[in-house]
Write a protein that holds these residues in place. Structure first.
Motif, mmCIF file in Angstrom:
data_model
loop_
_atom_site.group_PDB
_atom_site.id
_atom_site.type_symbol
_atom_site.label_atom_id
_atom_site.label_comp_id
_atom_site.label_asym_id
_atom_site.label_seq_id
_atom_site.Cartn_x
_atom_site.Cartn_y
_atom_site.Cartn_z
ATOM 1 N N GLY A 227 -4.622 -17.829 -41.464
ATOM 2 C CA GLY A 227 -5.265 -16.521 -41.405
ATOM 3 C C GLY A 227 -4.908 -15.748 -40.155
ATOM 4 N N GLY A 228 -4.157 -16.371 -39.247
ATOM 5 C CA GLY A 228 -3.743 -15.710 -38.014
ATOM 6 C C GLY A 228 -2.685 -14.643 -38.274
ATOM 7 N N VAL A 229 -2.532 -13.741 -37.328
ATOM 8 C CA VAL A 229 -1.558 -12.653 -37.444
ATOM 9 C C VAL A 229 -0.137 -13.226 -37.393
ATOM 10 N N SER A 230 0.689 -12.892 -38.393
ATOM 11 C CA SER A 230 2.089 -13.318 -38.351
ATOM 12 C C SER A 230 3.019 -12.142 -38.075
ATOM 13 N N SER A 231 2.636 -10.937 -38.532
ATOM 14 C CA SER A 231 3.435 -9.753 -38.213
ATOM 15 C C SER A 231 2.563 -8.498 -38.294
ATOM 16 N N ILE A 232 3.035 -7.454 -37.603
ATOM 17 C CA ILE A 232 2.314 -6.184 -37.538
ATOM 18 C C ILE A 232 3.330 -5.054 -37.627
ATOM 19 N N GLY B 141 0.698 -18.224 -29.897
ATOM 20 C CA GLY B 141 -0.690 -17.794 -29.795
ATOM 21 C C GLY B 141 -1.580 -18.914 -29.312
ATOM 22 N N ASN B 142 -2.770 -18.523 -28.842
ATOM 23 C CA ASN B 142 -3.769 -19.507 -28.455
ATOM 24 C C ASN B 142 -5.156 -18.928 -28.692
ATOM 25 N N ALA B 143 -6.129 -19.805 -28.769
ATOM 26 C CA ALA B 143 -7.509 -19.385 -28.994
ATOM 27 C C ALA B 143 -8.262 -19.417 -27.676
ATOM 28 N N LEU B 144 -9.012 -18.346 -27.422
ATOM 29 C CA LEU B 144 -9.813 -18.230 -26.210
ATOM 30 C C LEU B 144 -11.279 -18.118 -26.634
ATOM 31 N N PRO B 145 -12.022 -19.242 -26.613
ATOM 32 C CA PRO B 145 -13.399 -19.203 -27.099
ATOM 33 C C PRO B 145 -14.383 -18.662 -26.061
ATOM 34 N N THR B 146 -15.408 -17.992 -26.562
ATOM 35 C CA THR B 146 -16.577 -17.620 -25.761
ATOM 36 C C THR B 146 -17.781 -18.185 -26.510
ATOM 37 N N TRP C 156 -12.834 -12.809 -33.404
ATOM 38 C CA TRP C 156 -13.640 -13.249 -34.538
ATOM 39 C C TRP C 156 -14.984 -13.778 -34.064
ATOM 40 N N PRO C 157 -16.079 -13.370 -34.731
ATOM 41 C CA PRO C 157 -17.360 -14.030 -34.461
ATOM 42 C C PRO C 157 -17.240 -15.498 -34.868
ATOM 43 N N VAL C 158 -17.853 -16.389 -34.109
ATOM 44 C CA VAL C 158 -17.768 -17.819 -34.404
ATOM 45 C C VAL C 158 -18.179 -18.100 -35.848
ATOM 46 N N ILE C 159 -19.180 -17.404 -36.331
ATOM 47 C CA ILE C 159 -19.671 -17.637 -37.692
ATOM 48 C C ILE C 159 -18.610 -17.337 -38.755
ATOM 49 N N SER C 160 -17.611 -16.504 -38.457
ATOM 50 C CA SER C 160 -16.569 -16.137 -39.426
ATOM 51 C C SER C 160 -15.308 -16.987 -39.316
ATOM 52 N N LEU C 161 -15.262 -17.937 -38.390
ATOM 53 C CA LEU C 161 -14.035 -18.716 -38.202
ATOM 54 C C LEU C 161 -13.632 -19.500 -39.433
ATOM 55 N N GLY C 162 -14.581 -19.956 -40.215
ATOM 56 C CA GLY C 162 -14.241 -20.656 -41.454
ATOM 57 C C GLY C 162 -13.451 -19.757 -42.383
ATOM 58 N N ASP C 163 -13.806 -18.471 -42.447
ATOM 59 C CA ASP C 163 -13.071 -17.519 -43.268
ATOM 60 C C ASP C 163 -11.628 -17.401 -42.782
ATOM 61 N N LEU C 164 -11.454 -17.300 -41.464
ATOM 62 C CA LEU C 164 -10.119 -17.177 -40.888
ATOM 63 C C LEU C 164 -9.322 -18.446 -41.126
ATOM 64 N N ARG C 165 -9.906 -19.586 -40.850
ATOM 65 C CA ARG C 165 -9.205 -20.871 -40.955
ATOM 66 C C ARG C 165 -8.699 -21.119 -42.369
ATOM 67 N N HIS C 166 -9.453 -20.700 -43.352
ATOM 68 C CA HIS C 166 -9.062 -20.941 -44.735
ATOM 69 C C HIS C 166 -8.416 -19.718 -45.376
ATOM 70 N N PRO D 289 -13.033 -12.075 -44.911
ATOM 71 C CA PRO D 289 -14.476 -11.947 -44.754
ATOM 72 C C PRO D 289 -15.003 -10.865 -45.680
ATOM 73 N N ALA D 290 -16.306 -10.745 -45.800
ATOM 74 C CA ALA D 290 -16.922 -9.825 -46.752
ATOM 75 C C ALA D 290 -16.356 -8.412 -46.654
ATOM 76 N N GLY D 291 -16.091 -7.918 -45.451
ATOM 77 C CA GLY D 291 -15.569 -6.562 -45.276
ATOM 78 C C GLY D 291 -14.059 -6.476 -45.360
ATOM 79 N N GLY D 292 -13.360 -7.598 -45.623
ATOM 80 C CA GLY D 292 -11.894 -7.613 -45.688
ATOM 81 C C GLY D 292 -11.287 -7.857 -44.323
ATOM 82 N N TRP D 293 -10.003 -8.156 -44.294
ATOM 83 C CA TRP D 293 -9.308 -8.362 -43.028
ATOM 84 C C TRP D 293 -9.258 -7.055 -42.263
ATOM 85 N N ALA D 294 -9.413 -7.136 -40.941
ATOM 86 C CA ALA D 294 -9.376 -5.927 -40.090
ATOM 87 C C ALA D 294 -7.971 -5.403 -39.971
#
Length: 89
Positions: free
Chosen positions: A12-17, A38-43, A70-80, A84-89
């Motif tokens: 679900g990560g960005v591959s091109s823009i 890329g890398n993940a920077l958690p808060t 990404w909000p932590v609660i939405s990471l499952g959506d990204l990982r798989h 998310p409900a509103g679509g990809w940003a």
């Protein structure tokens, strides 16, 4: 300006823009970028996936970053790679 983002089917990560637009003088801007690393920077409430992007444009190459937050609660959506409900940003 218009931005089109392609996401990796597995992560679900960005591959091109692609970005298309124009500046205040009416000059066209057309750039295409691809993720090199890329890398993940958690808060506590969010995770920022910070990607190194190689940008291709008229006049040559450039390098910069993309921050995909990404909000932590939405990471499952990204990982798989499920939108998310509103679509990809």
């Amino acid at each position: 300006a218009q931005r089109h983002t392609v996401r990796d089917a597995k992560t679900g990560g960005v591959s091109s823009i692609e970005i298309h637009g124009e500046d205040t003088d009416g000059r066209a801007l057309d750039v295409a970028g691809r993720t090199l690393a890329g890398n993940a920077l958690p808060t506590s409430a969010h995770v920022c996936i910070n990607s190194l992007i190689e940008w291709e444009m008229a006049g040559g190459l450039g390098w910069g970053e993309d921050q995909d937050v990404w909000p932590v609660i939405s990471l499952g959506d990204l990982r798989h790679a499920q939108p998310p409900a509103g679509g990809w940003a």
